[in-house]
Design a protein around this motif. Structure first.
Motif, PDB file in Angstrom:
ATOM      1  N   SER A  49     -10.104  -7.640  -0.656  1.00 28.04           N
ATOM      2  CA  SER A  49     -10.979  -6.838  -1.501  1.00 28.04           C
ATOM      3  C   SER A  49     -10.254  -6.253  -2.717  1.00 28.04           C
ATOM      4  O   SER A  49     -10.707  -6.420  -3.850  1.00 28.04           O
ATOM      5  N   CYS A  50      -9.118  -5.572  -2.479  1.00 30.23           N
ATOM      6  CA  CYS A  50      -8.417  -4.908  -3.583  1.00 30.23           C
ATOM      7  C   CYS A  50      -7.167  -5.641  -4.042  1.00 30.23           C
ATOM      8  O   CYS A  50      -6.524  -5.218  -5.009  1.00 30.23           O
ATOM      9  N   GLN A  51      -6.800  -6.720  -3.337  1.00 30.78           N
ATOM     10  CA  GLN A  51      -5.636  -7.536  -3.680  1.00 30.78           C
ATOM     11  C   GLN A  51      -4.318  -6.756  -3.621  1.00 30.78           C
ATOM     12  O   GLN A  51      -3.363  -7.082  -4.310  1.00 30.78           O
ATOM     13  N   LYS A  52      -4.279  -5.747  -2.771  1.00 24.20           N
ATOM     14  CA  LYS A  52      -3.056  -4.984  -2.546  1.00 24.20           C
ATOM     15  C   LYS A  52      -2.620  -5.180  -1.098  1.00 24.20           C
ATOM     16  O   LYS A  52      -3.412  -5.643  -0.272  1.00 24.20           O
ATOM     17  N   PRO A  53      -1.360  -4.883  -0.762  1.00 28.78           N
ATOM     18  CA  PRO A  53      -0.922  -4.998   0.636  1.00 28.78           C
ATOM     19  C   PRO A  53      -1.835  -4.206   1.563  1.00 28.78           C
ATOM     20  O   PRO A  53      -2.199  -3.065   1.259  1.00 28.78           O
ATOM     21  N   VAL A  54      -2.213  -4.824   2.679  1.00 29.85           N
ATOM     22  CA  VAL A  54      -3.106  -4.154   3.630  1.00 29.85           C
ATOM     23  C   VAL A  54      -2.499  -2.840   4.109  1.00 29.85           C
ATOM     24  O   VAL A  54      -3.182  -1.811   4.153  1.00 29.85           O
ATOM     25  N   ASP A  55      -1.218  -2.870   4.466  1.00 31.76           N
ATOM     26  CA  ASP A  55      -0.569  -1.656   4.952  1.00 31.76           C
ATOM     27  C   ASP A  55       0.921  -1.711   4.627  1.00 31.76           C
ATOM     28  O   ASP A  55       1.716  -2.274   5.382  1.00 31.76           O
ATOM     29  N   LYS A  56       1.295  -1.081   3.521  1.00 29.80           N
ATOM     30  CA  LYS A  56       2.700  -1.067   3.111  1.00 29.80           C
ATOM     31  C   LYS A  56       3.559  -0.215   4.043  1.00 29.80           C
ATOM     32  O   LYS A  56       4.783  -0.375   4.095  1.00 29.80           O
ATOM     33  N   TYR A  57       2.922   0.693   4.801  1.00 34.05           N
ATOM     34  CA  TYR A  57       3.689   1.621   5.629  1.00 34.05           C
ATOM     35  C   TYR A  57       4.326   0.955   6.843  1.00 34.05           C
ATOM     36  O   TYR A  57       5.169   1.575   7.497  1.00 34.05           O
ATOM     37  N   ILE A  58       3.952  -0.285   7.161  1.00 29.23           N
ATOM     38  CA  ILE A  58       4.580  -0.926   8.310  1.00 29.23           C
ATOM     39  C   ILE A  58       6.047  -1.240   8.023  1.00 29.23           C
ATOM     40  O   ILE A  58       6.817  -1.529   8.935  1.00 29.23           O
ATOM     41  N   GLU A  59       6.442  -1.172   6.750  1.00 27.92           N
ATOM     42  CA  GLU A  59       7.847  -1.358   6.377  1.00 27.92           C
ATOM     43  C   GLU A  59       8.596  -0.031   6.279  1.00 27.92           C
ATOM     44  O   GLU A  59       9.807  -0.020   6.163  1.00 27.92           O
ATOM     45  N   TYR A  60       7.873   1.073   6.306  1.00 28.60           N
ATOM     46  CA  TYR A  60       8.476   2.367   6.027  1.00 28.60           C
ATOM     47  C   TYR A  60       9.050   3.002   7.283  1.00 28.60           C
ATOM     48  O   TYR A  60       8.602   2.756   8.393  1.00 28.60           O
ATOM     49  N   ASP A  61      10.033   3.863   7.074  1.00 27.91           N
ATOM     50  CA  ASP A  61      10.608   4.652   8.147  1.00 27.91           C
ATOM     51  C   ASP A  61       9.588   5.715   8.582  1.00 27.91           C
ATOM     52  O   ASP A  61       8.849   6.247   7.751  1.00 27.91           O
ATOM     53  N   PRO A  62       9.537   6.022   9.887  1.00 29.89           N
ATOM     54  CA  PRO A  62       8.579   7.039  10.368  1.00 29.89           C
ATOM     55  C   PRO A  62       8.692   8.379   9.642  1.00 29.89           C
ATOM     56  O   PRO A  62       7.682   9.069   9.464  1.00 29.89           O
ATOM     57  N   VAL A  63       9.896   8.751   9.221  1.00 31.90           N
ATOM     58  CA  VAL A  63      10.069  10.024   8.511  1.00 31.90           C
ATOM     59  C   VAL A  63       9.309  10.004   7.182  1.00 31.90           C
ATOM     60  O   VAL A  63       8.660  10.988   6.807  1.00 31.90           O
ATOM     61  N   ILE A  64       9.372   8.882   6.476  1.00 33.92           N
ATOM     62  CA  ILE A  64       8.649   8.753   5.210  1.00 33.92           C
ATOM     63  C   ILE A  64       7.146   8.824   5.441  1.00 33.92           C
ATOM     64  O   ILE A  64       6.406   9.461   4.678  1.00 33.92           O
ATOM     65  N   ILE A  65       6.684   8.178   6.516  1.00 28.56           N
ATOM     66  CA  ILE A  65       5.254   8.217   6.853  1.00 28.56           C
ATOM     67  C   ILE A  65       4.829   9.646   7.157  1.00 28.56           C
ATOM     68  O   ILE A  65       3.761  10.095   6.717  1.00 28.56           O
ATOM     69  N   LEU A  66       5.669  10.382   7.900  1.00 24.19           N
ATOM     70  CA  LEU A  66       5.352  11.769   8.243  1.00 24.19           C
ATOM     71  C   LEU A  66       5.272  12.627   6.988  1.00 24.19           C
ATOM     72  O   LEU A  66       4.357  13.459   6.852  1.00 24.19           O
TER      73      LEU A  66
END
Length: 248
Positions: A49-66
């Motif tokens: 739909s938007c042509q962007k990554p579905v979920d970029k956070y799967i590459e991120y460290d949990p601290v960054i997500i928090l």
């Protein structure tokens, strides 16, 4: 990186059922978060739909997500609610209620000058803690009921299925994590503690609003409308019990 995902438990490698995931950018349904091309080659899926990554956070460290969740970013909330397997909402809710009950109990003890070590006094103080926990639970339950009633009345099409109610309840429970800040507020007690508690309350309400908005894909106004009526319902229930003679 993506290489560690297969063992992290945050996102299964196999393709999920239709609509099992959501794009964190546009909230559209997705069948997978990434694709495994074997030989260690993994690639994040792109939203149709938007042509962007579905979920970029799967590459991120949990601290960054928090940190992003603390900043109330909608993308971080979608990642946590739709694209992860988190089942700590019940335990988190109980722990937050215990923190709130302890703070109320501590304030109650500070207002009491009785230092008698008698067993009866100690039992009374212990009962006061359980009573504070019950009051905190009653208030939060009333608050959530007010939110559900308002949303069901305003947008009945959003809450047709039992799974919709469960998902929203899970989102609301997880979004109360801000109450954990009550712990340092008690430990580092100072003259501005009431102001800190007010800020914590506002932060929790903002988190609740973002959780509602992300879960039901609403605009910014309706979640706050629901929270406003949730607060009214909460205070109404407390006043009702007080008129009935309950020490609430």
């Amino acid at each position: 990186g993506l290489e560690a995902l297969t063992g992290s438990g945050r996102a299964p490698a196999r393709m999920a059922a239709l609509g099992a995931y959501r794009c964190i950018e546009c909230n559209e349904e997705a069948t997978e978060l990434y694709r495994d091309y074997r030989r260690g080659v993994l690639r994040i899926s792109i939203c149709k739909s938007c042509q962007k990554p579905v979920d970029k956070y799967i590459e991120y460290d949990p601290v960054i997500i928090l940190i992003n969740a603390v900043l109330c970013k909608a993308q971080a909330y979608r990642h946590i609610l739709f694209n992860t397997k988190i089942n700590i909402h019940g335990k988190l809710c109980v722990f937050c209620l215990l923190c709130e009950a302890y703070l109320r109990w501590l304030q109650l003890q500070d207002s009491s000058q009785n230092t008698d070590p008698d067993d009866l006094i100690r039992y009374a103080k212990e009962w006061d803690f359980y009573r504070m926990f019950g009051i905190a639970s009653l208030e939060q339950t009333s608050f959530f009921i007010g939110i559900f009633i308002t949303l069901w009345w305003m947008t009945p099409e959003m809450l047709k299925r039992k799974s919709d109610f469960i998902l929203l309840l899970k989102a609301l429970l997880l979004s109360t994590y801000g109450k954990l800040l009550l712990i340092p507020a008690v430990i580092w007690e100072h003259d501005y503690t009431p102001l800190c508690l007010a800020f914590i309350k506002v932060f929790v309400l903002i988190s609740n609003s973002q959780a509602i908005r992300v879960t039901l894909n609403l605009n910014r106004i309706l979640p706050w409308f629901a929270i406003f009526f949730g607060l009214i319902f909460e205070n109404g229930v407390v006043c009702l019990f007080q008129k009935m003679g309950w020490d609430v």
